[in-house]
Design a protein around this motif. Structure first.
Motif, PDB file in Angstrom:
ATOM      1  N   PHE A 289       0.845  -1.216   0.022  1.00  6.84           N
ATOM      2  CA  PHE A 289      -0.052   0.041   0.200  1.00  6.84           C
ATOM      3  C   PHE A 289       0.916   1.411  -0.098  1.00  6.84           C
ATOM      4  O   PHE A 289       0.729   2.170  -0.810  1.00  6.84           O
ATOM      5  N   ILE A 290       1.926   1.368   0.692  1.00  4.58           N
ATOM      6  CA  ILE A 290       2.702   2.507   0.740  1.00  4.58           C
ATOM      7  C   ILE A 290       3.280   2.700  -0.611  1.00  4.58           C
ATOM      8  O   ILE A 290       3.429   4.007  -1.013  1.00  4.58           O
ATOM      9  N   HIS A 291       3.990   1.697  -1.081  1.00  3.33           N
ATOM     10  CA  HIS A 291       4.545   2.052  -2.507  1.00  3.33           C
ATOM     11  C   HIS A 291       3.772   2.244  -3.423  1.00  3.33           C
ATOM     12  O   HIS A 291       3.950   2.996  -4.508  1.00  3.33           O
ATOM     13  N   THR A 292       2.597   1.415  -3.529  1.00  3.45           N
ATOM     14  CA  THR A 292       1.617   1.618  -4.613  1.00  3.45           C
ATOM     15  C   THR A 292       0.920   3.125  -4.609  1.00  3.45           C
ATOM     16  O   THR A 292       1.068   3.864  -5.477  1.00  3.45           O
ATOM     17  N   PHE A 293       0.626   3.540  -3.354  1.00  2.18           N
ATOM     18  CA  PHE A 293       0.138   4.876  -3.287  1.00  2.18           C
ATOM     19  C   PHE A 293       0.931   6.118  -3.364  1.00  2.18           C
ATOM     20  O   PHE A 293       0.356   7.173  -3.885  1.00  2.18           O
ATOM     21  N   THR A 294       2.205   5.677  -3.093  1.00  6.50           N
ATOM     22  CA  THR A 294       3.067   6.851  -3.183  1.00  6.50           C
ATOM     23  C   THR A 294       3.332   7.199  -4.901  1.00  6.50           C
ATOM     24  O   THR A 294       3.443   8.113  -5.425  1.00  6.50           O
ATOM     25  N   GLY A 295       3.460   5.924  -5.556  1.00  7.26           N
ATOM     26  CA  GLY A 295       3.362   5.975  -7.012  1.00  7.26           C
ATOM     27  C   GLY A 295       2.156   6.618  -7.545  1.00  7.26           C
ATOM     28  O   GLY A 295       2.212   7.416  -8.562  1.00  7.26           O
ATOM     29  N   MET A 296       0.921   6.229  -7.003  1.00 10.25           N
ATOM     30  CA  MET A 296      -0.343   6.729  -7.540  1.00 10.25           C
ATOM     31  C   MET A 296      -0.039   8.277  -7.259  1.00 10.25           C
ATOM     32  O   MET A 296      -0.685   9.046  -7.927  1.00 10.25           O
ATOM     33  N   GLU A 297       0.181   8.845  -6.204  1.00  9.75           N
ATOM     34  CA  GLU A 297       0.373  10.213  -5.498  1.00  9.75           C
ATOM     35  C   GLU A 297       0.921  10.974  -7.099  1.00  9.75           C
ATOM     36  O   GLU A 297       0.827  11.887  -7.508  1.00  9.75           O
TER      37      GLU A 297
END
Length: 327
Positions: A105-113
């Motif tokens: 979740f951390i790395h996916t949503f920092t990428g999404m950001e």
């Protein structure tokens, strides 16, 4: 700390140690963390409410802002509650599976950001350079497709990273000197070869962050050319003022990200680990906290909607007219 024998190379759980060297200050550190988290939750939920129920905000710019708010909510919620549990209740244990889920979740949503900030830059480019075609270029199906594509890009690039981390043998203990399961922090506990994790992590960072920064830079180069070509100073000011909130969001997001990236690769022996961990948490908390404030202050339509809700729809119109006259 759990004990591992030679055949047991996958720990049942990890121990998140918080901020090493500052254990006595955990309670004091928790207050700004908690305050920022509350502001982030209230601000982003408030933005989502306004965009959902205010007809004047049913425009492409605000749909992208809704994507950013959703991303921010997930991003900060994936780490801050656990960090507060560590600071307040000494609940440092996290299972191996939960650690991998948190990492995803951390790395996916920092990428999404990063991806949403890139989409917002393209939105500003279309709005300023092609204003008459804005609504025909950025239609609802187009917005939905690019949003889903940005999310899937992050998911498909991060899944292999989590898989590589899961496959590693862990025989160097289970104590993680961090407040959350960062990919490199977990991989460093392995006694196996983590070269593929490092190389793939760098590749994913460049494919996401590098591509997005390039698109943002090209978009603002084209915007600057268009704004400079305007004959009226007032027109130039108004055109560029529509980008100020987005520029602030870029600064809040990428500044701590760059620090964390370069520290992990080049500065681990010169910067205290406690400083790195604090900045890593700020990286996940600062954008969700500041984005609703910046967009609320800098965007007139959002300010007017807030006034309408706080003052009542009957009196807000005259109040807004009065404020406009004062300006």
């Amino acid at each position: 700390m759990i004990m591992l024998n030679q055949t047991d190379v996958t720990p049942a759980c990890f121990i998140l140690n918080g901020i090493p060297g500052l254990e006595d200050m955990h309670m004091w550190i928790s207050f700004p963390f908690c305050s920022m988290y509350v502001v982030a939750m209230v601000g982003n939920c408030g933005l989502l409410y306004l965009i959902r129920y205010e007809d004047s905000l049913h425009r492409p710019m605000y749909y992208f802002l809704a994507m950013l708010s959703l991303t921010d909510l997930v991003m900060c919620s994936s780490t801050t509650p656990k960090a507060l549990c560590i600071f307040w209740f000494q609940l440092k244990e996290i299972s191996f599976e939960d650690c991998l889920v948190q990492m995803f979740f951390i790395h996916t949503f920092t990428g999404m950001e990063s991806g949403v900030l890139m989409l917002m830059a393209l939105d500003r480019y279309v709005a300023i350079c092609y204003p008459l075609r804005y609504s025909t270029i950025l239609t609802y199906p187009v917005i939905a497709r690019v949003g889903v594509a940005t999310f899937l890009r992050a998911v498909f690039l991060i899944i292999p990273l989590v898989f590589f981390t899961k496959q590693l043998p862990y025989c160097r203990g289970n104590l993680i000197h961090h407040t959350y399961c960062d990919q490199l922090s977990v991989a460093k506990l392995s006694c196996g070869n983590i070269k593929i994790n490092v190389v793939y992590g760098l590749m994913a960072a460049f494919l996401i962050g590098g591509f997005d920064i390039l698109c943002i830079a090209i978009s603002y180069t084209m915007i600057l050319r268009e704004v400079v070509s305007l004959s009226s100073t007032e027109a130039r000011r108004k055109a560029f003022s529509t980008c100020t909130a987005h520029i602030c969001a870029i600064v809040f997001s990428y500044s701590p990200a760059f620090f964390c990236f370069f520290f992990n690769r080049f500065g681990s022996h010169t910067v205290p680990s406690s400083c790195h961990i604090i900045v890593a948490n700020i990286y996940l908390l600062l954008p969700p906290t500041m984005n609703p404030i910046v967009y609320g202050v800098k965007t007139k339509q959002i300010r007017d909607c807030v006034l309408r809700i706080l003052s009542g729809s009957k009196n807000t119109k005259s109040y807004i007219t009065y404020l406009s006259g004062k300006r």
